[in-house]
Design an enzyme around this catalytic site. Structure first.
Site, PDB file in Angstrom:
ATOM      1  N   LEU A   1      -2.641  -1.180  -5.928  1.00  0.00           N
ATOM      2  CA  LEU A   1      -2.612   0.203  -5.033  1.00  0.00           C
ATOM      3  C   LEU A   1      -1.159   0.350  -4.858  1.00  0.00           C
ATOM      4  CD1 LEU A   1      -5.069  -1.022  -2.432  1.00  0.00           C
ATOM      5  CD2 LEU A   1      -5.591   0.685  -4.045  1.00  0.00           C
ATOM      6  N   ASP A   2      -0.958   1.619  -4.892  1.00  0.00           N
ATOM      7  CA  ASP A   2       0.452   2.171  -4.551  1.00  0.00           C
ATOM      8  C   ASP A   2       0.922   1.307  -3.409  1.00  0.00           C
ATOM      9  OD1 ASP A   2       0.239   3.691  -6.923  1.00  0.00           O
ATOM     10  OD2 ASP A   2      -0.134   5.419  -5.884  1.00  0.00           O
ATOM     11  N   LYS A   3       2.498   1.276  -3.319  1.00  0.00           N
ATOM     12  CA  LYS A   3       3.013   0.698  -2.126  1.00  0.00           C
ATOM     13  C   LYS A   3       2.637   1.344  -0.716  1.00  0.00           C
ATOM     14  CE  LYS A   3       7.691  -0.570  -0.348  1.00  0.00           C
ATOM     15  NZ  LYS A   3       8.887  -0.476  -0.672  1.00  0.00           N
TER      16      LYS A   3
ATOM     17  N   HIS B   1      -1.117   6.554 -10.502  1.00  0.00           N
ATOM     18  CA  HIS B   1      -1.245   7.377  -9.272  1.00  0.00           C
ATOM     19  C   HIS B   1      -2.213   8.575  -9.529  1.00  0.00           C
ATOM     20  CE1 HIS B   1       2.644   5.947  -8.009  1.00  0.00           C
ATOM     21  NE2 HIS B   1       3.496   6.388  -8.777  1.00  0.00           N
TER      22      HIS B   1
END
Length: 244
Positions: A102-104, A190
């Protein structure tokens, strides 16, 4: 059979050098008898090992549900940033990793384990495992986007095309800022942000709600975690028949 020092290090009792020191100081017992040789062979599944009176039980695999908070990276280790594995404080295994990324700035459900076979099956697009997200975007989401996402979106740049697989979009709120529930079966870089960017919108907030039959426990606050229940573990492995 496994060396005693290797077993203790694997179960998170300390580094290999630290556990050797514990053993030589007489702080470790096997089946009620103090052992002083680090190279002592033990049956990790049957023998009872204690360190300073605390039972060190063998765990071949561990499975944690984490509600990932924003600001933490999906990695096993990093010299500068806090990782999702850093958040699992009571872990026995040192080989834990996040299943997918999962993105930051993305929150929500993340499975932390050391079970590589299960991870592969959950992540492989060929197994068609649903991943559902709550998304808040800048822009008005309409039936047109529902149809576009269901047909597949080109998230490529320039002359390079990169089409997503069909995705299910459920509109929860439509306006200047819209809220949707989005289900995909992939995990491109993304991907969700790029999907909305492709239709002229910007993702403001993103949270993963479920992965297959595994649903985020609403009682877990961001940064909190717990072991999977027996039912959850069965549900996950049932989805991946043939694993055991």
């Amino acid at each position: 059979m496994m060396r005693l020092d290797k077993f203790l290090a694997k179960m998170g009792a300390g580094s290999r050098q630290e556990v050797k020191s514990y053993i030589r100081k007489g702080m470790v017992s096997v089946n009620g008898e103090t052992v002083s040789r680090p190279e002592t062979k033990i049956d990790e599944e049957k023998d009872e090992i204690f360190l300073q009176g605390k039972r060190i039980a063998y765990a071949a695999f561990e499975y944690y549900m984490l509600n990932k908070p924003a600001g933490v990276i999906s990695a096993t280790e990093d010299k500068k940033e806090t990782t999702v594995v850093d958040l699992i404080r009571e872990k026995k295994r040192k080989d834990l990793f996040p299943v997918g990324r999962l993105d930051k700035d993305t929150e929500g459900l993340l499975l932390i384990t050391n079970d590589g076979v299960l991870a592969h099956r959950l992540l492989s697009p060929n197994h068609h495992v649903d991943k559902t997200y709550f998304v808040r975007v800048h822009g008005r989401v309409t039936e047109e986007e529902e149809k576009s996402f269901l047909a597949g979106v080109n998230i490529g740049t320039g002359d390079e095309e990169e089409w997503t697989r069909p995705a299910r979009l459920e509109i929860l709120k439509s306006g200047e800022e819209s809220e949707v529930r989005l289900t995909i079966q992939e995990g491109k870089y993304h991907q969700i942000k790029r999907m909305f960017q492709a239709v002229g919108m910007e993702v403001l907030y993103l949270k993963r709600l479920s992965m297959g039959k595994l649903t985020l426990d609403p009682g877990l606050k961001p940064g909190e975690y717990r072991l999977l229940t027996e039912k959850e573990l069965c549900d996950v492995t049932d989805e991946n028949a043939g694993r055991h």
